[in-house]
Design a protein around this motif. Structure first.
Motif, short mmCIF file in Angstrom:
data_model
loop_
_atom_site.label_atom_id
_atom_site.label_comp_id
_atom_site.label_asym_id
_atom_site.label_seq_id
_atom_site.Cartn_x
_atom_site.Cartn_y
_atom_site.Cartn_z
N TRP A 236 42.08 43.04 45.52
CA TRP A 236 41.15 42.11 45.75
C TRP A 236 40.15 42.29 46.81
O TRP A 236 38.98 42.43 46.72
N GLN A 237 40.99 42.27 47.81
CA GLN A 237 40.18 42.15 49.20
C GLN A 237 39.42 43.35 49.72
O GLN A 237 38.47 43.28 50.25
N GLY A 238 40.09 44.47 48.97
CA GLY A 238 39.51 45.83 49.17
C GLY A 238 38.33 45.97 48.33
O GLY A 238 37.84 47.26 48.43
N SER A 239 38.19 45.27 47.39
CA SER A 239 37.11 45.39 46.24
C SER A 239 35.74 45.08 46.66
O SER A 239 34.78 45.95 46.12
N GLY A 240 35.58 44.40 47.44
CA GLY A 240 34.15 43.81 47.85
C GLY A 240 33.63 43.11 46.99
O GLY A 240 32.27 42.84 46.73
N ALA A 241 34.26 42.70 45.83
CA ALA A 241 33.57 42.21 44.64
C ALA A 241 33.34 40.55 44.69
O ALA A 241 34.24 39.93 45.50
N ASP A 242 32.49 40.10 44.05
CA ASP A 242 32.16 38.60 43.92
C ASP A 242 32.97 37.94 42.79
O ASP A 242 33.25 36.70 43.17
N GLY A 243 33.47 38.53 41.94
CA GLY A 243 34.50 37.95 40.98
C GLY A 243 35.24 38.82 40.16
O GLY A 243 35.14 40.30 40.25
N LEU A 244 36.42 38.48 39.55
CA LEU A 244 37.48 39.10 39.08
C LEU A 244 37.39 38.91 37.67
O LEU A 244 37.25 37.78 37.00
N VAL A 245 37.33 39.87 36.62
CA VAL A 245 37.69 39.83 35.32
C VAL A 245 38.70 40.55 34.65
O VAL A 245 39.21 41.54 35.21
N THR A 246 39.14 40.35 33.79
CA THR A 246 40.37 40.73 33.08
C THR A 246 40.00 40.64 31.63
O THR A 246 39.61 39.94 31.07
N VAL A 247 40.38 41.52 30.75
CA VAL A 247 40.37 41.64 29.21
C VAL A 247 41.42 40.83 28.78
O VAL A 247 41.63 40.96 27.40
N THR A 248 42.41 40.51 29.46
CA THR A 248 43.81 40.16 29.07
C THR A 248 44.17 38.86 29.53
O THR A 248 44.46 38.42 30.52
N PRO A 249 43.95 37.60 28.71
CA PRO A 249 44.07 36.20 28.94
C PRO A 249 45.18 36.00 29.20
O PRO A 249 45.43 34.88 30.14
N GLY A 250 46.19 36.64 29.18
CA GLY A 250 47.50 36.66 29.42
C GLY A 250 48.12 36.89 30.91
O GLY A 250 48.91 36.26 31.67
N PRO A 260 43.39 31.88 44.48
CA PRO A 260 42.94 30.55 44.32
C PRO A 260 41.51 30.22 44.72
O PRO A 260 40.78 29.29 44.05
N GLY A 261 40.88 31.00 45.80
CA GLY A 261 39.54 30.77 46.13
C GLY A 261 38.57 31.61 45.18
O GLY A 261 37.23 31.78 45.58
N ALA A 262 39.05 32.53 44.34
CA ALA A 262 38.02 33.47 43.54
C ALA A 262 37.71 33.00 42.37
O ALA A 262 38.47 32.17 41.69
N GLN A 263 36.68 33.56 41.78
CA GLN A 263 36.04 33.23 40.53
C GLN A 263 36.79 34.32 39.62
O GLN A 263 36.58 35.42 39.65
N VAL A 264 37.91 34.06 38.82
CA VAL A 264 38.69 34.74 37.92
C VAL A 264 38.34 34.25 36.52
O VAL A 264 38.71 33.22 36.32
N SER A 265 38.09 35.05 35.52
CA SER A 265 37.72 35.01 34.17
C SER A 265 37.80 36.04 33.49
O SER A 265 38.02 37.14 33.71
#
Length: 399
Positions: A236-250, A260-265
């Motif tokens: 995540w730190q190497g991505s430079g992204a503002d938010g993280l998404v996954t297609v797997t809710p699990g 804990p400080g990132a926007q993950v959805s």
């Protein structure tokens, strides 16, 4: 009798003390509905955890079994008026107890490593697993993890994994976490997410494929879970992204714990917010929609998903009753007979509805349902909702 570190046991006791024993969790608990046993309810499990934390009871097989049976569906947490953090309590208790005796470590190690899983799938195809797995399965007991794994493998359809991309130094908008099993079995859904998010105006970079550690965290494998979480943080730190998404809710709970400080959805709220930027071709079809527990109780994105599907003209969407299907991460391998009993109502609903497709956003749930339908001789194809939406997307509508 095993002893627990004082600080850990005090924390666990404090989590348990939040429960006011009102019983409002009982009607929504799938294992309580299955067994009718107080020990197999959230209230019973909290009492067991408190007793273990305070040293009032020994760690016996009989006491830990209800904790091992818990699906971690979090329906109780959502219904709780006292806001007991049951998911946290469950993970903490399992961490103190350690892995369950029936935990199929080799199978789970394979599931958590995409390269191993691809190798196993290639071998299965060469050996013609789809032709003879039922004959082999009949020779294995119903409680066999291998028997359950063969059923899952027979309905799995691996695709090409999303190619990891490097984010720009100024950030890439969103990073997509492919995961482990999902990076193979849901590769089409991940490509669909990238396409849909791009149409909605979001730049997406793809992280490398590896396990988030959820299977380990829920199985009491503390060290392995911590290592996976550290790998998530580094990616995540190497991505430079503002938010993280996954297609797997699990994966959501573990990713949020790691960041804990990132926007993950998952992508549904972002896509639903795009409004008229996304338009879809008509699809005259009846589909059954299975809503995974983590999507209902953790992501809480079911309404956004339904809104998106209802924007596909002529598509009839019928949600299945919201009850855990029994997949629950490694539960379908550790307790396959219980998992099959929990799955039965969903299979009955599918048979009654007679849909042309079954949609589910969680890969474990979808494979579990597909294996159950195959056992019944029902040829109903399954699909990730994002794959269907991308299939019907009208191009040229990005903002």
């Amino acid at each position: 009798m095993p002893t627990m570190p004082e600080n850990k046991s005090e924390r666990l006791a404090a989590l348990a003390d939040q429960c006011v024993q009102c019983g409002l969790c009982l009607p929504v608990c799938p294992t309580y509905a299955l067994d009718g046993n107080e020990a197999e309810s959230p209230r019973g499990r909290i009492a067991i955890a408190a007793a273990l934390a305070r040293g009032l009871a020994p760690v016996t097989a009989e006491l830990r079994e209800p904790l091992d049976h818990c699906l971690g569906c979090l329906s109780c947490e959502r219904a709780c008026p006292a806001q007991v953090r049951f998911g946290e309590l469950l993970v903490e208790t399992r961490a103190l107890l350690g892995p369950a005796p029936r935990r199929p470590r080799l199978l789970l190690a394979m599931a958590g490593r995409p390269s191993w899983l691809r190798l196993a799938q290639r071998l299965a195809r060469r050996l013609g697993l789809s032709r003879w797995h039922r004959q082999l399965a009949r020779q294995l007991p119903g409680r066999s993890a291998l028997r359950a794994a063969l059923g899952i493998a027979s309905v799995a359809t691996a695709g090409p994994a999303p190619t990891p991309t490097v984010a720009s130094a100024t950030g890439a908008g969103l990073a997509l976490f492919p995961g482990c099993v999902a990076s193979i079995e849901d590769s089409d859904a991940q490509q669909a997410a990238i396409r849909l998010l791009a149409a909605a105006g979001h730049a997406v970079t793809v992280l490398p494929s590896f396990c988030c550690g959820a299977l380990d965290a829920h199985g009491g494998e503390v060290r392995a879970s911590a290592q996976s979480m550290q790998r998530v943080r580094e990616a995540w730190q190497g991505s430079g992204a503002d938010g993280l998404v996954t297609v797997t809710p699990g994966c959501l709970g573990q990713l949020r714990a790691a960041l804990p400080g990132a926007q993950v959805s998952d992508p549904y709220h972002l896509l639903d917010a795009a409004g008229a930027a996304l338009r879809f071709r008509p699809l005259p079809m009846r589909v059954a929609l299975h809503l995974p527990c983590t999507q209902l109780n953790l992501a809480r994105s079911s309404e956004a998903l339904l809104a998106l599907l209802h924007r596909v003209p002529e598509l009839e969407v019928v949600p299945l009753p919201p009850r855990c299907c029994g997949a629950a991460g490694s539960h379908l391998l550790e307790f396959p007979e219980r998992a099959a009993r929990l799955r039965a109502p969903a299979l009955e609903s599918i048979e009654t509805l007679a849909p042309q497709w079954v949609l589910s956003s969680n890969i474990g749930c979808r494979l579990h349902l597909a294996a159950g339908m195959a056992e019944l001789g029902r040829a109903v194809p399954t699909m990730h909702p994002l794959a269907l939406l991308a299939q019907q997307l009208i191009e040229g509508n990005s903002r």
